[in-house]
Design an enzyme around this catalytic site. Structure first.
Site, short mmCIF file in Angstrom:
data_model
loop_
_atom_site.label_atom_id
_atom_site.label_comp_id
_atom_site.label_asym_id
_atom_site.label_seq_id
_atom_site.Cartn_x
_atom_site.Cartn_y
_atom_site.Cartn_z
CD GLU A 21 35.68 48.33 30.92
OE1 GLU A 21 34.53 48.01 30.73
OE2 GLU A 21 36.41 47.48 30.25
CD GLU A 59 34.71 42.89 32.55
OE1 GLU A 59 33.92 41.96 32.10
OE2 GLU A 59 34.24 43.84 33.18
#
Length: 505
Positions: A270, A123
């Site tokens: 995820e 991220e």
């Protein structure tokens, strides 16, 4: 001339089209993330034993831990390793640093360890924006090192994104990436296209639900069946959405197509649901976590794809294998795991089918053994108690009997502890022995020495008054058995029910 140019364009497009076509034909998989912020982190060997027991054949590591990679060797488990964010700057600035990283963390482990992907950072665009300009360089440098080692077709390079980079995500057909990220996203997507890699996306319907202020129904977030009149409808495409997960994935597909990239598959790196939270997070519960993850697994393995791309695999890594009690933040942050550090399931998933990932109920496949680092004298005292007041049948530990060897305090104690644990029906507190015992999912049986819990055989609750010694009890009887030796709110849903009067049937 025109026909020859058309042929050239087609030839140039073939490698890019093959990547997406391949994802349409391959079977989707479910893997798990393995975080290590655990106060009593299991050893790599114990982690691998749990993975095998649960038929988990795809894992993502948040680093490239050498011991873990060695333990995964010769297992056929497919591994995604990661370049941590704190190493991104160095690799993004230096081709030689990237080459050294690949040499140390990849070349020294393949082919024994089945490494299939490298995740560059995590991220980065939302958590480390200052490093964003170096992200694509880091990906290219790592890929170049793989090319030099002739591993670029086997090991793909990508980077996981928060779905926060997607704006105006419902309806999905109107979604687009944050335009300020275009200078990074365009070359990044081109890299993925040119190398036949995939777009890594983290999808968290729990956060979407929590931050929607009631706009998103809990059933919609949990994959629960919805009547047709409750399905979300994209008014532009008329595609029906029955869950948040699919809507977010399709928002990513539409966002890529907005930048003219239409052939890059999505892999969800995820996704999950917390099993516990404080009073402000009442829906972080065992039942909801079980429901979400069980439904997610079924959804992925059914190869249903998404409304935009039906039948296209959306392989997904569940977050995460273990509860991470050392993670900072709220209670829910520490409770995303499927198992506790002893390998005991946090909940038994609603799954059936032999050989299905995570379908194995390990409640009756746990064992009680001596801790490796326990004090030997305390282990001996606990062994004496088990074979005496604890009323365990320790006959198998006598010389010339199956469990005599290895003739050590710890080996004999493990057998006696496990016998008592199963005799007492694996009840809470029956695997303590003054703190020298632990529960494990690894079967300690060896050779002809078969432990009482082996093969999932249940012990039977008894009315015996003998209780395994706790930290408050003592034991000192002599025994003939004495010895010498583990946020996002995709704006998805703000739009979702802003459209409630027109987009819901």
């Amino acid at each position: 001339m025109k026909s020859s140019m058309d042929l050239l364009v087609l030839l140039l497009l073939i490698p890019h089209l093959l990547a997406f076509a391949f994802s349409a034909n391959e079977e989707a998989f479910v893997g798990v993330n393995i975080g290590t912020d655990v106060s009593d982190m299991p050893s790599p060997a114990q982690v691998v034993a749990l993975l095998k027991a649960q038929q988990i054949w795809h894992v993502r590591l948040f680093d490239a831990d050498q011991a873990m990679l060695l333990a995964l060797a010769h297992t056929e488990i497919r591994v995604t390793v990661s370049v941590p964010n704190d190493q991104l700057l160095g690799i993004g600035q230096s081709n030689s640093t990237a080459a050294n990283w690949v040499s140390r963390n990849i070349l020294s482990h393949v082919p024994a360890t089945n490494i299939t992907a490298i995740a560059i950072g995590s991220e980065v665009l939302t958590t480390l924006p200052n490093a964003a300009p170096l992200l694509v360089s880091a990906m290219k440098f790592i890929h170049s090192a793989l090319v030099a080692a002739n591993l670029d077709t086997k090991i793909k390079v990508s980077t996981p994104h928060s779905s926060f980079i997607i704006l105006d995500s419902f309806p999905p057909s109107q979604a687009f990436f944050n335009r300020s990220l275009d200078p990074v996203m365009v070359p990044l997507l081109k890299f993925l296209q040119d190398t036949g890699s995939y777009f890594m996306l983290n999808v968290y319907p729990y956060y979407d639900y929590m931050k929607s202020n009631g706009v998103i129904a809990l059933d919609y977030a949990l994959f629960r069946p919805l009547p047709p009149n409750k399905e979300a409808v994209d008014s532009n495409t008329l595609l029906h959405y029955t869950n948040v997960f699919d809507a977010v994935v399709d928002a990513a597909y539409f966002s890529m197509s907005y930048l003219n990239f239409t052939n890059i598959p999505v892999v969800v790196t995820e996704s999950g649901w917390p099993s516990k939270g404080d009073s402000s997070e009442p829906d972080a519960s065992l039942d909801n976590a079980n429901t979400y993850n069980s439904n997610l697994i079924r959804h992925v393995l059914n190869n249903t794809g998404t409304p935009k791309h039906p039948g296209i695999a959306v392989s997904t890594y569940i977050y995460e294998l273990y509860n991470e009690d050392l993670r900072p933040g709220s209670i829910s942050e520490k409770n995303w795991g499927l198992f506790d550090s002893n390998g005991v399931p946090v909940y038994i998933m609603h799954l059936t089918g032999s050989g299905t990932v995570l379908a194995n109920d390990t409640t009756n496949q746990t064992y009680c053994v001596a801790k490796d680092n326990a004090d030997k004298k305390m282990v001996q005292a606990a062994l004496d108690w088990a074979c005496g007041p604890g009323k365990v049948d320790c006959t198998p530990l006598l010389q010339e009997n199956p469990c005599y060897d290895p003739n050590t305090v710890f080996a004999h104690a493990s057998y006696a502890f496990d016998a008592y644990y199963h005799k007492m029906g694996m009840a809470d507190g029956t695997c303590n022995f003054n703190g020298v015992a632990k529960v494990t999912t690894t079967d300690p049986s060896h050779g002809s020495c078969i432990y009482p819990g082996s093969g999932g055989r249940n012990g039977t609750f008894t009315n015996s008054s003998s209780v395994a010694p706790s930290s408050d009890s003592t034991s000192g009887c002599h025994s003939r058995y004495s010895h010498d030796i583990h946020t996002f709110l995709s704006s998805l849903i703000v739009g979702l029910l802003t459209l409630s009067t027109t987009a819901f049937l």
